[in-house]
Write an enzyme that holds these catalytic residues in place. Sequence first.
Site, short mmCIF file in Angstrom:
data_model
loop_
_atom_site.label_atom_id
_atom_site.label_comp_id
_atom_site.label_asym_id
_atom_site.label_seq_id
_atom_site.Cartn_x
_atom_site.Cartn_y
_atom_site.Cartn_z
N GLN A 34 0.85 -1.20 0.00
CA GLN A 34 0.00 0.00 0.00
C GLN A 34 0.88 1.25 0.00
OE1 GLN A 34 -3.41 -0.77 3.07
NE2 GLN A 34 -1.75 -2.17 3.52
N HIS A 50 -1.81 1.23 -4.07
CA HIS A 50 -2.15 2.65 -3.88
C HIS A 50 -1.27 3.56 -4.74
CE1 HIS A 50 -4.29 1.94 0.26
NE2 HIS A 50 -4.99 1.53 -0.78
#
Length: 278
Positions: free
Chosen positions: A113, A131
């Site tokens: 992430q 992300h």
Amino acid sequence: MTAQADAAAIDDALKEAAGLLHGKRRVVVFTGAGVSKESGIDTFRDIGGLWEMFPPDEFATVSGLAQTAMKDPKRLAQFLKEVLHPIAHASPNAAHDAISKLEDHFDVDVITQNVDHLHQDAGSSRVHEVHGSLFRVVDPGGQPLRVLRREQMKKMAADLNRLSSSRFFTLPRVLRAVQPLLGLGASVMHRPNVVLFGEGLNEPDWSKAQKAAERADVMLMVGTSGTVWPAADLPLVTAEAGGKIIGVGPEEGDADLWLQGNAATVVPALLRQLKAEA
Ligand code: OAD
């Protein structure tokens, strides 16, 4: 518990983790901000974390950022500096290194992430950045335009720092300081390919991450609070498909087995245990 009993409990947990991994082929390492903590990058939700100083509704949505830019450009400059400076100066820590060396034992997918590029710098070969990445600049349609170097990031952070204490501070100057990220002067505004709240996850990484999670025999979940969806669903995908989950972090969370401690201590210790048993 005494320090001795503590060490014995950690030893037992490491042996149990190595047991869960024994004979397995497909391993997913799912990481969050905690894996980069020892590289000098703060997490989001721990005490003193980024979201404590800069609430996500003002700094992690497109509309929030636009409003902050108009209302309080100095705060925007501080936020940009807080994000850019540690990432610009970071290098992989012992956890990133150990994760890359897991490839000597398993077929590894890293799902992160984080937007800091440290897994790739450590040598992990299959990294899915769900992300996005602060280093990749895209056009408004998401098409890739350029990849930034850490040196450029350092310069932007230093320029923002200088500007913050200048009496000639203006929003246009803030935007100019981060010109490599925003591409001012281009006919349309560019942006770093980072996923803000309310946006879809980064493709094709997200689709690949879901497939890897579904196929994983074991998922090693390192340094994530597991609170941000849909990424937080990935451990459940693995568990539902019959895979085991090993968690790593200072605070025990939901997993088949939890290895308590900092990533930069625990992951290398797990690697040593695997080597000793190989
Ligand atoms: P969080 O800040 O939510 O959680 C960090 C986790 O790391 C916590 O569980 C900590 O206990 C743990 N931790 C702290 N220090 C550690 C260390 N030295 N070693 C191992 N673990 C440690 O960060 P994330 O889970 O990554 O998304 O947050 C997920 C997403 O929320 C981010 O990608 C970002 C954020 O909003 C977006 O902005 C879309």
